[in-house]
Each structure stands twice: as structure tokens, then as C-alpha cells.
Design a protein around this motif. Structure first.
Motif, mmCIF file in Angstrom:
data_model
loop_
_atom_site.group_PDB
_atom_site.id
_atom_site.type_symbol
_atom_site.label_atom_id
_atom_site.label_comp_id
_atom_site.label_asym_id
_atom_site.label_seq_id
_atom_site.Cartn_x
_atom_site.Cartn_y
_atom_site.Cartn_z
ATOM 1 N N ARG A 50 3.435 -14.734 6.585
ATOM 2 C CA ARG A 50 2.944 -13.412 6.001
ATOM 3 C C ARG A 50 1.584 -13.495 5.297
ATOM 4 N N ASN A 51 1.456 -14.787 4.604
ATOM 5 C CA ASN A 51 0.233 -15.223 4.011
ATOM 6 C C ASN A 51 -0.898 -15.310 4.995
ATOM 7 N N ALA A 52 -0.649 -15.652 5.997
ATOM 8 C CA ALA A 52 -1.828 -15.851 7.118
ATOM 9 C C ALA A 52 -2.217 -14.491 7.441
ATOM 10 N N ASP A 53 -1.241 -13.577 7.690
ATOM 11 C CA ASP A 53 -1.422 -12.007 8.227
ATOM 12 C C ASP A 53 -2.254 -11.538 7.086
ATOM 13 N N ALA A 54 -1.865 -11.677 5.594
ATOM 14 C CA ALA A 54 -2.454 -11.047 4.416
ATOM 15 C C ALA A 54 -3.747 -11.594 4.418
ATOM 16 N N LEU A 55 -4.117 -12.671 4.732
ATOM 17 C CA LEU A 55 -5.701 -13.173 4.483
ATOM 18 C C LEU A 55 -6.628 -12.658 5.705
ATOM 19 N N VAL A 56 -5.867 -12.456 6.738
ATOM 20 C CA VAL A 56 -6.624 -11.748 7.958
ATOM 21 C C VAL A 56 -6.981 -10.497 7.491
ATOM 22 N N ASN A 57 -6.212 -9.623 6.867
ATOM 23 C CA ASN A 57 -6.362 -8.290 6.217
ATOM 24 C C ASN A 57 -7.614 -8.543 5.276
ATOM 25 N N VAL A 58 -7.458 -9.587 4.345
ATOM 26 C CA VAL A 58 -8.462 -9.637 3.318
ATOM 27 C C VAL A 58 -9.923 -9.855 4.311
ATOM 28 N N LEU A 59 -10.003 -10.914 5.112
ATOM 29 C CA LEU A 59 -11.152 -10.878 5.845
ATOM 30 C C LEU A 59 -11.540 -9.748 6.576
ATOM 31 N N ARG A 60 -10.937 -8.783 7.180
ATOM 32 C CA ARG A 60 -11.192 -7.416 7.599
ATOM 33 C C ARG A 60 -11.601 -6.437 6.634
ATOM 34 N N GLY A 61 -11.410 -6.766 5.631
ATOM 35 C CA GLY A 61 -11.704 -5.836 4.286
ATOM 36 C C GLY A 61 -10.453 -4.643 4.231
ATOM 37 N N ARG A 62 -9.461 -5.151 4.585
ATOM 38 C CA ARG A 62 -8.138 -4.176 4.196
ATOM 39 C C ARG A 62 -7.376 -4.706 2.850
ATOM 40 N N PRO A 63 -6.418 -3.924 2.232
ATOM 41 C CA PRO A 63 -5.836 -4.664 1.322
ATOM 42 C C PRO A 63 -5.036 -5.752 1.876
ATOM 43 N N MET A 64 -4.882 -6.790 1.122
ATOM 44 C CA MET A 64 -3.975 -7.963 1.491
ATOM 45 C C MET A 64 -2.466 -7.696 1.401
ATOM 46 N N TYR A 65 -2.070 -7.024 0.655
ATOM 47 C CA TYR A 65 -0.638 -6.488 1.150
ATOM 48 C C TYR A 65 -0.577 -4.796 0.713
ATOM 49 N N ALA A 66 0.495 -4.219 1.529
ATOM 50 C CA ALA A 66 0.353 -3.125 1.345
ATOM 51 C C ALA A 66 0.916 -2.449 -0.216
ATOM 52 N N SER A 67 1.670 -3.541 -0.686
ATOM 53 C CA SER A 67 2.212 -3.449 -2.090
ATOM 54 C C SER A 67 2.959 -4.816 -2.204
ATOM 55 N N SER A 68 3.154 -4.854 -3.511
ATOM 56 C CA SER A 68 4.064 -6.145 -4.013
ATOM 57 C C SER A 68 5.313 -6.137 -3.347
ATOM 58 N N GLU A 69 5.729 -4.948 -3.616
ATOM 59 C CA GLU A 69 7.459 -4.743 -2.897
ATOM 60 C C GLU A 69 7.145 -4.702 -1.326
ATOM 61 N N THR A 70 6.470 -4.518 -0.732
ATOM 62 C CA THR A 70 6.433 -4.587 0.707
ATOM 63 C C THR A 70 6.104 -6.424 1.080
ATOM 64 N N ARG A 71 5.398 -7.169 0.321
ATOM 65 C CA ARG A 71 5.345 -8.454 0.342
ATOM 66 C C ARG A 71 6.751 -9.094 0.262
ATOM 67 N N ASP A 72 7.523 -8.687 -1.053
ATOM 68 C CA ASP A 72 8.655 -9.525 -1.292
ATOM 69 C C ASP A 72 9.695 -8.881 -0.309
ATOM 70 N N HIS A 73 9.834 -7.991 0.226
ATOM 71 C CA HIS A 73 10.383 -7.419 1.046
ATOM 72 C C HIS A 73 10.445 -8.107 2.522
ATOM 73 N N GLU A 74 9.247 -8.247 3.167
ATOM 74 C CA GLU A 74 8.920 -9.001 4.439
ATOM 75 C C GLU A 74 9.416 -10.661 4.188
ATOM 76 N N ILE A 75 8.877 -11.249 3.119
ATOM 77 C CA ILE A 75 9.495 -12.581 2.583
ATOM 78 C C ILE A 75 11.052 -12.743 2.970
ATOM 79 N N ALA A 76 11.834 -11.776 1.968
ATOM 80 C CA ALA A 76 13.216 -11.771 2.151
ATOM 81 C C ALA A 76 13.760 -11.487 3.555
ATOM 82 N N ARG A 77 12.951 -10.661 4.250
ATOM 83 C CA ARG A 77 13.541 -10.274 5.695
ATOM 84 C C ARG A 77 13.300 -11.164 6.592
ATOM 85 N N ASP A 78 12.526 -12.105 6.355
ATOM 86 C CA ASP A 78 12.094 -13.235 7.377
ATOM 87 C C ASP A 78 12.709 -14.300 7.120
ATOM 88 N N ALA A 79 13.053 -14.796 5.715
ATOM 89 C CA ALA A 79 13.494 -16.145 5.267
ATOM 90 C C ALA A 79 14.745 -16.516 6.183
#
Length: 229
Positions: A50-79
Motif C-alpha cells: 500500500r505504500n507503493a500505491d501511496a507514493l504513486v499518488n504522491v508523484l501524481r499530485g494526489r493525497p498520499m492516503y485518503a486518510s489515516s483511518e483508510t491507511r490503517d484499514h487497508e493494512i489490517a484488511r490485507d495482512a
């Protein structure tokens, strides 16, 4: 000066190294604890994807993560995913990051990361390299700080020393290795200056919070307590 092509190759090599190492394990290893409190190895692998996805967002000028809660949820979901699914995701997301980071553009531009942190686009490949290398260590599969590439250790110590420079809770601090490498940091507090001596990986472990610094020696006071990254 940042060597963009060299950093991208370092990211590719570090990713391949991690994928190869984890490929020797099985599904049961994914749910075992990592060296990070509260995280399994699956959490670490999911975070890297998910960090790889987030850094693509950064390079494309988008927010790195939609929110901290979204980041944490996606990690827990995929673990909890099976190992093969984890590694396929890391391989695919990592390739997408390399492709995005290889696109032409103004690499001197300022980009925004998590929590409002800013950096130049040129340094994003190095930041990804940091994620891969340190979290490879965090997996607890036999790859330690002493196994990290020497160039990486030196540059990450440079980066962390810069990050803590002038911090109001850190006294003036000089870290020195036996081979003469020197890093200066802190200086924002009124405490007396201290000199920390040890190996470059040992200093890195202290600076990045992976070790308590007990293997280091300190002159002029006690080992400074560093704020969390």
C-alpha cells in the motif's frame, strides 16, 4: 546529488531481495509476529504494497492516503492474505511505483507526503528504498541492520541526522564510527553536547528506533532519547 536512476535500481534490487527471501517461507509465516509491536509479517508486507500505491499518488499530485483511518484499514484488511497473494501484490505495486517514478517530469518540484511532510520528487525513490530495506529487517527473517547495503546505511543516517537537527528535545549530538564517518544532529535543547560512538548500522538502529542504543558508547552525557519518527 541524488542519482535518480541509481536510486530506482536500488529500489528494484531491494524489492527483489525481499521477495526472494520471503519466497522461502509459507502461509503460516505470514501470521507470525514481525519485529514491529502489534504487527504480523502480513501487516508489514501489506504496508509495503500500500505504500507503493501511496507514493504513486504522491508523484501524481494526489493525497498520499485518503486518510489515516483508510491507511490503517487497508493494512489490517490485507495482512491475513496467503503468502503468494502478498508477494504478487508487492511485486505488482512495486512495479507500478517504479514505472511512475521513471516518468519524465520536474523532479525538483515539491511533493506532499503523509501528515503534511514535504520533500522533492527526486527524493521519493530513496524514501521507497528506506521502506523496503527497513521493513525487510522488521520481518524478522534473518536480514538484519548489518546486512543492509553500506551506501544505504550511510545515506539513511544522513537523512535521519538531518531530520533530528535542531530538534528542541535533542542535545547537540555527534555520532562517530571507527572508520571516521561523522553525523551531527540535535542541538535544539540546552543539554551538554554528547558524542555517540559505534558502528554505522548500530547508529542507524538507534536513529531509526530499531535498537535501544545499548551497544553504543556515549561521551559527555547519556544517550539522547530520540522522538518517534
Amino acid at each position: 546529488m541524488t542519482d535518480h536512476a541509481r536510486d530506482l535500481e536500488a529500489v528494484r534490487e531491494a524489492t527483489d531481495r525481499l521477495l526472494s527471501a520471503m519466497g522461502e517461507f509459507d502461509d503460516g509465516s505470514v501470521i507470525e509476529p514481525s519485529l514491529l509491536p502489534g504487527w504480523s509479517r502480513g501487516h508489514v508486507l501489506a504496508h509495503l504494497s500500500r505504500n507503493a500505491d501511496a507514493l504513486v499518488n504522491v508523484l501524481r499530485g494526489r493525497p498520499m492516503y485518503a486518510s489515516s483511518e483508510t491507511r490503517d484499514h487497508e493494512i489490517a484488511r490485507d495482512a491475513p492474505r496467503p503468502l503468494a497473494e502478498q508477494l504478487a501484490d508487492l511485486r505488482t505495486s512495486g512495479a507500478a511505483f517504479l514505472a511512475a517514478a521513471s516518468e519524465p517530469g520536474d523532479r525538483s518540484r515539491t511533493v506532499t507526503l503523509r501528515n503534511g511532510v514535504t520533500d522533492s520528487a527526486a527524493r521519493i525513490p530513496f524514501r521507497r528504498w528506506v521502506e523496503i530495506e527497513l521493513h525487510h529487517v522488521d520481518l524478522g527473517i534473518g536480514y538484519g541492520l548489518e546486512d543492509l547495503p553500506d551506501e544505504f546505511v550511510t545515506r539513511e543516517n544522513d537523512f535521519l541526522a538531518e531530520r533530528f537537527a535542531g530538534h528542541p528535545d535533542v542535545p547537540p549530538t555527534t555520532a562517530v564510527t571507527e572508520d571516521g564517518r561523522i553525523w551531527t544532529t540535535g542541538g535544539g535543547s540546552d543539554g551538554p553536547p554528547v558524542t555517540v560512538r559505534g558502528t554505522a548500522p548500530g547508529i542507524l538502529g538507534w536513529l531509526c528506533g530499531r535498537r535501544d542504543g545499548s551497544a553504543l558508547t556515549v561521551d559527555g552525557g547519556s544517550l539522547p532519547a530520540l522522538p518517534p519518527l
